[in-house]
Design a protein around this motif. Sequence first.
Motif, PDB file in Angstrom:
ATOM      1  N   SER A 121     -24.997 -14.090  -5.600  1.00 42.33           N
ATOM      2  CA  SER A 121     -24.876 -15.536  -5.787  1.00 42.33           C
ATOM      3  C   SER A 121     -25.046 -15.851  -7.273  1.00 42.33           C
ATOM      4  O   SER A 121     -24.093 -15.814  -8.028  1.00 42.33           O
ATOM      5  CB  SER A 121     -25.918 -16.274  -4.939  1.00 42.33           C
ATOM      6  OG  SER A 121     -25.787 -17.661  -5.068  1.00 42.33           O
ATOM      7  N   LYS A 180     -29.143 -18.290   0.975  1.00 42.97           N
ATOM      8  CA  LYS A 180     -28.054 -19.157   0.565  1.00 42.97           C
ATOM      9  C   LYS A 180     -26.832 -18.871   1.430  1.00 42.97           C
ATOM     10  O   LYS A 180     -26.686 -17.772   1.970  1.00 42.97           O
ATOM     11  CB  LYS A 180     -27.712 -18.930  -0.911  1.00 42.97           C
ATOM     12  CG  LYS A 180     -28.850 -19.258  -1.865  1.00 42.97           C
ATOM     13  CD  LYS A 180     -28.476 -18.919  -3.299  1.00 42.97           C
ATOM     14  CE  LYS A 180     -29.629 -19.203  -4.252  1.00 42.97           C
ATOM     15  NZ  LYS A 180     -29.311 -18.810  -5.644  1.00 42.97           N
ATOM     16  N   THR A 181     -25.981 -19.845   1.544  1.00 35.46           N
ATOM     17  CA  THR A 181     -24.773 -19.655   2.344  1.00 35.46           C
ATOM     18  C   THR A 181     -23.587 -19.231   1.495  1.00 35.46           C
ATOM     19  O   THR A 181     -22.461 -19.180   1.982  1.00 35.46           O
ATOM     20  CB  THR A 181     -24.424 -20.953   3.097  1.00 35.46           C
ATOM     21  OG1 THR A 181     -24.281 -22.026   2.161  1.00 35.46           O
ATOM     22  CG2 THR A 181     -25.512 -21.306   4.093  1.00 35.46           C
ATOM     23  N   THR A 182     -23.841 -18.893   0.217  1.00 35.56           N
ATOM     24  CA  THR A 182     -22.762 -18.464  -0.671  1.00 35.56           C
ATOM     25  C   THR A 182     -22.029 -17.278  -0.072  1.00 35.56           C
ATOM     26  O   THR A 182     -22.632 -16.253   0.239  1.00 35.56           O
ATOM     27  CB  THR A 182     -23.315 -18.063  -2.043  1.00 35.56           C
ATOM     28  OG1 THR A 182     -24.076 -19.145  -2.567  1.00 35.56           O
ATOM     29  CG2 THR A 182     -22.192 -17.723  -2.994  1.00 35.56           C
ATOM     30  N   SER A 232     -20.892 -16.804   2.780  1.00 39.51           N
ATOM     31  CA  SER A 232     -21.228 -16.502   4.164  1.00 39.51           C
ATOM     32  C   SER A 232     -20.490 -17.430   5.117  1.00 39.51           C
ATOM     33  O   SER A 232     -20.359 -18.626   4.862  1.00 39.51           O
ATOM     34  CB  SER A 232     -22.737 -16.645   4.388  1.00 39.51           C
ATOM     35  OG  SER A 232     -23.062 -16.499   5.752  1.00 39.51           O
ATOM     36  N   SER A 233     -20.013 -16.857   6.202  1.00 45.67           N
ATOM     37  CA  SER A 233     -19.417 -17.658   7.267  1.00 45.67           C
ATOM     38  C   SER A 233     -20.223 -17.500   8.552  1.00 45.67           C
ATOM     39  O   SER A 233     -19.721 -17.711   9.644  1.00 45.67           O
ATOM     40  CB  SER A 233     -17.966 -17.220   7.511  1.00 45.67           C
ATOM     41  OG  SER A 233     -17.916 -15.843   7.860  1.00 45.67           O
ATOM     42  N   GLY A 265     -25.034 -20.421  12.487  1.00 41.16           N
ATOM     43  CA  GLY A 265     -26.398 -20.774  12.150  1.00 41.16           C
ATOM     44  C   GLY A 265     -26.804 -22.134  12.644  1.00 41.16           C
ATOM     45  O   GLY A 265     -26.023 -22.846  13.281  1.00 41.16           O
ATOM     46  N   TYR A 309     -32.724 -23.244   7.113  1.00 36.83           N
ATOM     47  CA  TYR A 309     -31.484 -22.983   7.839  1.00 36.83           C
ATOM     48  C   TYR A 309     -31.432 -21.505   8.209  1.00 36.83           C
ATOM     49  O   TYR A 309     -31.526 -20.632   7.340  1.00 36.83           O
ATOM     50  CB  TYR A 309     -30.274 -23.350   6.980  1.00 36.83           C
ATOM     51  CG  TYR A 309     -28.951 -23.205   7.690  1.00 36.83           C
ATOM     52  CD1 TYR A 309     -28.546 -24.151   8.628  1.00 36.83           C
ATOM     53  CD2 TYR A 309     -28.104 -22.119   7.430  1.00 36.83           C
ATOM     54  CE1 TYR A 309     -27.333 -24.027   9.287  1.00 36.83           C
ATOM     55  CE2 TYR A 309     -26.893 -21.990   8.084  1.00 36.83           C
ATOM     56  CZ  TYR A 309     -26.513 -22.946   9.014  1.00 36.83           C
ATOM     57  OH  TYR A 309     -25.310 -22.820   9.667  1.00 36.83           O
ATOM     58  N   GLN A 347     -29.449 -18.256   9.672  1.00 34.74           N
ATOM     59  CA  GLN A 347     -28.099 -17.721   9.827  1.00 34.74           C
ATOM     60  C   GLN A 347     -28.142 -16.456  10.681  1.00 34.74           C
ATOM     61  O   GLN A 347     -29.060 -15.642  10.549  1.00 34.74           O
ATOM     62  CB  GLN A 347     -27.497 -17.370   8.467  1.00 34.74           C
ATOM     63  CG  GLN A 347     -27.415 -18.526   7.490  1.00 34.74           C
ATOM     64  CD  GLN A 347     -26.871 -18.079   6.145  1.00 34.74           C
ATOM     65  OE1 GLN A 347     -25.778 -17.528   6.044  1.00 34.74           O
ATOM     66  NE2 GLN A 347     -27.644 -18.299   5.096  1.00 34.74           N
ATOM     67  N   GLU A 358     -26.897 -13.056  11.043  1.00 31.22           N
ATOM     68  CA  GLU A 358     -26.236 -12.007  10.271  1.00 31.22           C
ATOM     69  C   GLU A 358     -25.522 -11.010  11.182  1.00 31.22           C
ATOM     70  O   GLU A 358     -24.488 -10.462  10.841  1.00 31.22           O
ATOM     71  CB  GLU A 358     -27.277 -11.295   9.401  1.00 31.22           C
ATOM     72  CG  GLU A 358     -26.742 -10.174   8.551  1.00 31.22           C
ATOM     73  CD  GLU A 358     -25.885 -10.655   7.390  1.00 31.22           C
ATOM     74  OE1 GLU A 358     -25.286  -9.795   6.716  1.00 31.22           O
ATOM     75  OE2 GLU A 358     -25.820 -11.882   7.154  1.00 31.22           O
TER      76      GLU A 358
END
Length: 687
Positions: free
Chosen positions: A230, A349-351, A353-354, A357, A372, A374, A376
Amino acid sequence: MKKFLLLVITLCTCSLLYGQTFNAGGDTIPDDGSPVYFDLMVSGLNPSFIDTNFGLEGICININHTYDSDLDIYLVAPDSTIIELSTGNGGNGQNYSTTCFTDSVNTLISSGSAPFNGSYKPDGFLNAVNNNQNGNGLWRLFIHDTYPFADYGILLSWSLTFGNHPCKPFYFPSSNLPIVIINTQGQIIPDSPKITAQMGIIDNGAGIRNYVTDTFNNYNGYIGIEIRGSSSQSFPKKSFGFETRDSLGIALDTSILNMPSEHDWILNANYTDKSLMRNTLTYQMAMWMGHYDARYRYCELVINGQYQGIYILSEKIKRDQNRVDIATLTTADTAGDALTGGYIIKLDKTTGSSAAGWTSNYLPDNGGPYPYYQVEYPKANTILPVQQNYIHALIDSFENVMASPNFADPVTGYPHFINDQSFIDFFIINELAKNLDGYRLSSYLYKDKNSNDRHLYAGPMWDFDIAWGNADYYNGNNSTGWQYLFPFAGDAFQIPFWWNKLLQDTVYKNKLKCRWNALRATIINTNYLFNFIDSVALILDEAKDRNFSAWPILGVYVWPNPSPLPTTYGGCVAELKLWLIARISWLDQNMPGVCSTAGFENTASNSETVNVSPNPFSFSTRFTLPDNKSAKNKTFVIKDLSGREIKRTDFSGSEFNFHREHIEDGVYLYEIFDNGIFIANGKLVIQ
């Protein structure tokens, strides 16, 4: 696959005052996310071939742009050699105003500030184009606005200057570390998606030198590769994620550098960590505690003939029988025990990432945004709604219990949901390292299916390069204070409330104290930690000079290095040691809880005095352990100074004879485990 016989890094003096200069105009820089090439045809260059006597001295650009850090800028030579000029630099500043890139100056473009004006050392190495190619031909300036539909930009003009003072390279012929060579066939490595490239690895074994002209003997094949990270993407020395592939581009599980077979791997640059060992120290601590963490090997990396420096080639955190060993979850697993695992959850971070979540229902103690979660594993393109709903509901149930007055009930409280030893060890490592990203970024949880283990586990550990005192914000370099209680006011990423709540339970605190005491007697003492630090420094002793010649950042501020900035590698290592001494002392005085003789599982002091005689030795030596260990099953492991396992042997009794067999002369590390629990380590010298 093409082999590179001449690999160079930049140590030179060059001038932009005289020479043959070629100019070109520009045009609009697209703001729709698509890259653009601007062409400059060089004709009449005399002499025509560019090398170490006559070649490219510099490139100048004029760009108007309203947000410089959105721009990735590369130079592409006629033979397709690619030079990274500037990527992600300048923050929210504007413009490259008569900005010249040359290797003759000391100021890195990554250390400059917008509006850029004057001369800078580029993110890459200009001398790589002076490779005996014909300088007459099509040169191209590649520009990519990586944040579409936001900012306006235009290239006004650009120029190339050739002369009699090109950068003078020195050779990279060999290394004591494995050598990784990647050829992208003229492609620029993007943030995503992965591009197909070729990779070869030279690793001749412990104590045998590796030469760039050697045959690729550890890996020789295709990979898919992309830039990863990131904030670290703004550094000139990039980190990469790659997967091993077959000739059809399909992921292919492969053993690399003696690590278990898989297809997802990481090349970590550790640019901001000038000791080059904060991540590996973290991984080792988790493994010493008995947990899985990423296996790794130090190496030196070359991409498209350009030396990149020291890297850590490591496993990527993912579900696998040799990594996070939890059950596979398939699309058929929609009910009963099969639905309950396995899952890997992260806070990050959601950088890039799809991942599927959800947002927590509970504010952190410090206020601010809700954490948040997510998923993985399974990945977003394979997880089913019923599976996401299950793990979401489980985390919600855990948080509901933690928010209740009876959160510590031994039957219905947190013990029902979590493996407390893994959470305690996770806490100890994050606090020992004073990881300012701890608990809230790059933080993992995982769960197997219930028939194997119903509990949530904390870990593995990941991304500690700005921990261990290496940050000038959020009190990251202060050796005092609790990281889990730090008030991250205004930060978008907060610590879940339940880390603090767990420390309000007396039983949990007492277990924490017992575990701390046990670890202080073994792996968390300065002799043990300094032994590891010194071993890494020793194996990097040669390569570190090349690394910091390619990236001259010793004594130079790289975000977020605290001051004062050591000007030597030895100073960086000493700084880490001094910080560790102070941090351990503070934790000794402030660790909560009271440890009774009952202790907690696997936390009784494992400190053992082992007699090794003779040491140094030529053919064999004898290890003698205390008699109280004679009835248990033990494992002896010997590793080289890079951490690579050389031999593993099981034994019983209080004595063990070790024979060198085919092991080369040198300095090695040994570790002894009792039923999987670490009990001793030290150095062996074979001569």
